[in-house]
Scaffold this active site. Structure first.
Site, PDB file in Angstrom:
ATOM      1  N   TRP A   1       0.824  -1.202   0.000  1.00 46.82           N
ATOM      2  CA  TRP A   1       0.000   0.000   0.000  1.00 46.82           C
ATOM      3  C   TRP A   1       0.862   1.257   0.000  1.00 46.82           C
ATOM      4  CZ3 TRP A   1      -1.481   3.005   4.752  1.00 46.82           C
ATOM      5  CH2 TRP A   1      -0.579   2.769   5.803  1.00 46.82           C
ATOM      6  N   ASP A   2       2.163   1.086   0.232  1.00 49.43           N
ATOM      7  CA  ASP A   2       3.098   2.210   0.255  1.00 49.43           C
ATOM      8  C   ASP A   2       2.957   3.081  -0.979  1.00 49.43           C
ATOM      9  OD1 ASP A   2       3.899   0.144   1.957  1.00 49.43           O
ATOM     10  OD2 ASP A   2       6.024   0.605   1.795  1.00 49.43           O
TER      11      ASP A   2
ATOM     12  N   GLU B   1       0.497  -2.204  12.434  1.00 49.92           N
ATOM     13  CA  GLU B   1       0.640  -3.657  12.449  1.00 49.92           C
ATOM     14  C   GLU B   1       0.915  -4.208  13.848  1.00 49.92           C
ATOM     15  OE1 GLU B   1       3.576  -4.398   9.504  1.00 49.92           O
ATOM     16  OE2 GLU B   1       2.268  -3.825   7.856  1.00 49.92           O
TER      17      GLU B   1
ATOM     18  N   LYS C   1       2.994   0.814  15.859  1.00 49.20           N
ATOM     19  CA  LYS C   1       4.205   0.724  15.053  1.00 49.20           C
ATOM     20  C   LYS C   1       4.384   1.985  14.218  1.00 49.20           C
ATOM     21  CE  LYS C   1       6.313  -2.210  11.466  1.00 49.20           C
ATOM     22  NZ  LYS C   1       6.069  -3.291  10.489  1.00 49.20           N
ATOM     23  N   GLN C   2       3.256   2.583  13.814  1.00 48.59           N
ATOM     24  CA  GLN C   2       3.288   3.712  12.894  1.00 48.59           C
ATOM     25  C   GLN C   2       1.977   4.490  12.993  1.00 48.59           C
ATOM     26  OE1 GLN C   2       3.345   0.280  10.332  1.00 48.59           O
ATOM     27  NE2 GLN C   2       2.419   1.538   8.736  1.00 48.59           N
TER      28      GLN C   2
END
Length: 730
Positions: free
Chosen positions: A324-325, A455, A563-564
């Site tokens: 998806w980046d 994640e 995580k992000q």
């Protein structure tokens, strides 16, 4: 680039590890990539990557279940086009001694290296290597070796023949770090022909049944030549890399090193004309920004059938997979600078729709499509579904990018041929995969057992980001579908849609449930997030990050730890859905529990902080983002550059510090926030067939219309008519 040469050299990077140098100074053109590995002692059979050239290997499960993916896909590392053997007149090898200098000219794409090499007697020569990759005839790469005596005065033997290693074992080698790649063994390499000036080898995969032909050609000396050094001499080689039947029509003799350099120079001249981003007041940041944009352009598949791997073509990390980046972090750059590249990246998704429909059916969805979480050709390859298939926000990510592309280009042809079909099939997925429920006395639509961008939180109900993406996807299908029903009924009918189906999409979107936390008055990441304890950060040593390499997933999933960026990413993508005060509360809460273990994280926190006016705060995140690979911040640059992060640094400057947004009325907005460390910065943007040059300094914002018709634009909340030039005080 304002007549200012921007050259990246060894002094600009923090680590001189060979792997880091090979990745950072790599050359690529979206079709193939050449790592800047040491040509003397580097590996003979690795160093070249072709976008989309991969091998299958079976996924082994301890306990398989229905519809788990059956095969890995791993990009194949092909023989190095840089490898060379040097011998003295006694047939003793010259070995690597020292890399004296390496420089990558970002204005023209030319790489220059200077090596000092020595034989076993300690006698030395200097070897200068100049190389460039063709940005027009994408199959071609040129490299020139120049040799000068230092202390060795005898004859020099130069051997550029391939040395084929015949280790054709089946299978792949496993790795413990999921960010790295497997070693592909089930390939065969054959020398097809070889003479004094030319050599052709063929590489074939056993399982995916693909092939690549590499043709090497010496333009002057023989492939194996012996000459007296005297004052020195040069040898130039041209390489042509053909996949399957691609690039068969262009003869290697029809190209030259000068032509390759000319094509490269012209390409980069056009890139910088369209997408210049210049920072005044910090040369280090300015160079890093240009490097990131340079590598982003190098990595991008341009044929509509290949995409951007997570590591681009700079290394084989993450096995060459697309995630998806692309849509979330890299496509925005292309949408607003090179819409043609953006269009082709989205067409790649269209070409994977067959796999996406099949995957949706495997999940019990009769009508609709679910795109692969990680793949090369569109098939799902992730063996760990809680952090892949469950992250079905990928559908919404792709739909979001389509919407933004259409908003910025008005490309009706794309929407009729490709875009609407993707929007329709993804909207159908949301309709079938979600469910109606009663919440607070109101009938609402929700999405269960889902993993959002974070994640470290998996298999939850009603991830806020996912629900927001679904809402946007459904509304896009509705609005675009209604437009097509009026303008091109044939397309609408061909896809078996109806206005009643579109109204159903809109009804679902209007009733999607969004979890809120009453205590903090912020959007809750999901239904259960705030019922968990916060991760014990004060008891976690720095050596235990990233957490995914040191703790079992079930241990991590039990805590509030990110995580992000997750909810904050939704806030970034949909700025008009949240008030300033709520955004501030939301940012402050989620920031405290985010590890930034993902390279995708810091750029979003930077951009959102800048929009909030927390410019110093944003700048701290930005400095980590913009030089992440040059400093090896994540510790794995040797596996390839972090392409999403490169795109993220552009987002920080353009959508963060420049505050570029598109309003709900379709107007371009600029709300500048100049970092104190900069005197000014300049950006160029393409929007609705116009090219804009924007300069922001401490006193004013200046916008020049370089090409295209006059337009309405919003600067600092003031709507203006841009006919040629506007200057507004900041």
């Amino acid at each position: 680039m304002h007549n200012r040469k921007l050259i990246l050299s060894l002094k600009d990077i923090n680590s001189n590890k060979k792997g880091n140098i090979a990745a950072i100074f790599s050359l690529s053109n979206g079709y193939m990539g050449i790592q800047a590995s040491d040509p003397i002692t580097g590996a003979n059979d690795v160093g070249t990557l072709v976008n989309g050239f991969f091998e299958y290997s079976p996924i082994t499960y301890g306990e398989p279940a229905a519809f788990y993916p059956k095969n890995n896909q791993t990009i194949v590392s092909l023989p190095s086009l840089r490898k060379i053997r040097l011998l003295d007149e006694n047939n003793h090898s010259f070995n690597f001694s020292e890399l004296k200098n390496i420089s990558l000219d970002l204005s023209n794409g030319q790489l220059t290296e200077v090596y000092e090499v020595s034989n076993q007697g300690g006698e030395k020569i200097e070897m200068t290597v100049a190389s460039a990759i063709d940005q027009k005839k994408l199959a071609f790469y040129g490299i020139k070796f120049s040799f000068k005596p230092i202390s060795y005065q005898g004859k020099l033997v130069v051997d550029k023949h391939y040395k084929i290693e015949r280790k054709n074992n089946d299978g792949v080698g496993e790795v413990e770090d999921p960010r790295k790649t497997r070693l592909v063994k089930s390939i065969s390499k054959h020398i097809i022909s070889s003479d004094d000036f030319r050599e052709v080898i063929k590489i074939e995969t056993k399982e995916s049944q693909q092939s690549v032909t590499i043709e090497g050609y010496s333009t002057s000396e023989k492939m194996l030549t012996k000459r007296a050094l005297k004052t020195g001499f040069d040898i130039t080689y041209i390489y042509k890399v053909s996949e399957g039947v691609k690039n068969k029509g262009v003869s290697i003799e029809q190209n030259s090193f000068d032509k390759i350099k000319e094509h490269s120079h012209k390409f980069w001249e056009d890139v910088w004309n369209q997408s210049e981003v210049t920072v005044s007041g910090n040369d280090e940041i300015n160079l890093a920004l240009h490097f990131n944009i340079f590598q982003l352009n190098q990595a991008t598949g341009r044929d509509g059938k290949t995409n951007i791997a997570a590591k681009g073509l700079t290394g084989s990390g993450y096995e060459g997979h697309t995630f998806w980046d692309t849509e979330m972090y890299m496509l925005p750059y292309f949408i607003y600078t090179n819409p043609e590249f953006a269009r082709n990246l989205l067409i790649y998704r269209y070409h994977t729709l067959t796999f996406a429909r099949k995957r949706a059916k495997e999940l019990g969805i009769k009508h609709g499509a679910l795109f692969a979480w990680r793949s090369i050709n569109g098939e799902e390859t992730s063996a760990y579904y809680p952090a892949s298939t469950a992250a079905y926000h990928i559908n919404g990510d792709i739909a979001y990018a389509i919407g933004k592309y259409y908003e910025a280009t008005d490309d009706d042809d794309f929407m009729e041929k490709y875009g609407f079909e993707i929007l329709l099939e993804t909207a159908r997925f949301w309709r079938e995969f979600g469910s109606w429920t009663e919440k607070g006395g109101k009938k609402q639509f929700e999405f269960l057992t889902v993993t959002g961008p974070d994640e470290y939180t998996a298999m939850v109900d009603n991830n806020y980001f996912t629900n927001r993406m679904a809402e946007n996807n459904l509304k896009l299908a509705y609005t675009v579908g209604l437009r097509l029903a009026k303008s091109n009924q044939k397309v609408f009918d061909r896809l078996n849609s109806s206005e009643s189906e579109l109204r159903e999409f809109h009804h679902i979107a209007d009733n999607i449930y969004f979890p809120m936390n009453a205590q903090y008055q912020i959007n809750a990441q999901d239904d259960s997030f705030f019922s968990k304890p916060v991760w014990p950060f004060n008891k976690t040593p720095k050596t235990k990050y990233p957490l995914l390499l040191h703790y079992h997933p079930l241990n991590i999933y039990r805590y509030q730890v990110n995580k992000q960026a997750d909810t904050i990413l939704a806030d970034f993508l949909f700025p008009e859905t949240i008030t300033d005060s709520q955004l501030r509360r939301e940012f402050e809460y989620y920031e405290t529990i985010t590890t930034h273990d993902s390279s995708l994280s810091r750029s979003i926190f930077s951009a959102v902080a800048a929009r909030m006016g927390k410019v110093n705060h944003a700048y701290r995140y930005f400095t980590d983002t913009v030089r992440l690979d040059l400093t090896d911040l994540q510790g794995n640059t040797e596996d390839g550059l972090h392409l999403a992060n490169l795109g993220g640094s552009w987002l920080d400057v353009v959508q963060g510090f420049a505050g570029m947004q598109v309003s709900s009325q379709g107007l371009l907005k600029i709300i500048p926030h100049l970092p104190a460390e900069w005197d000014s910065f300049q950006i160029r943007l393409a929007f609705k067939k116009r090219l804009l040059d924007i300069v922001i300094d401490k006193s004013q914002t200046q916008i020049v219309l370089l090409s295209g018709d006059p337009m309405e634009i919003v600067i600092n909340q003031s709507q203006q008519t841009l006919t040629k030039i506007i200057k507004i005080n900041n």
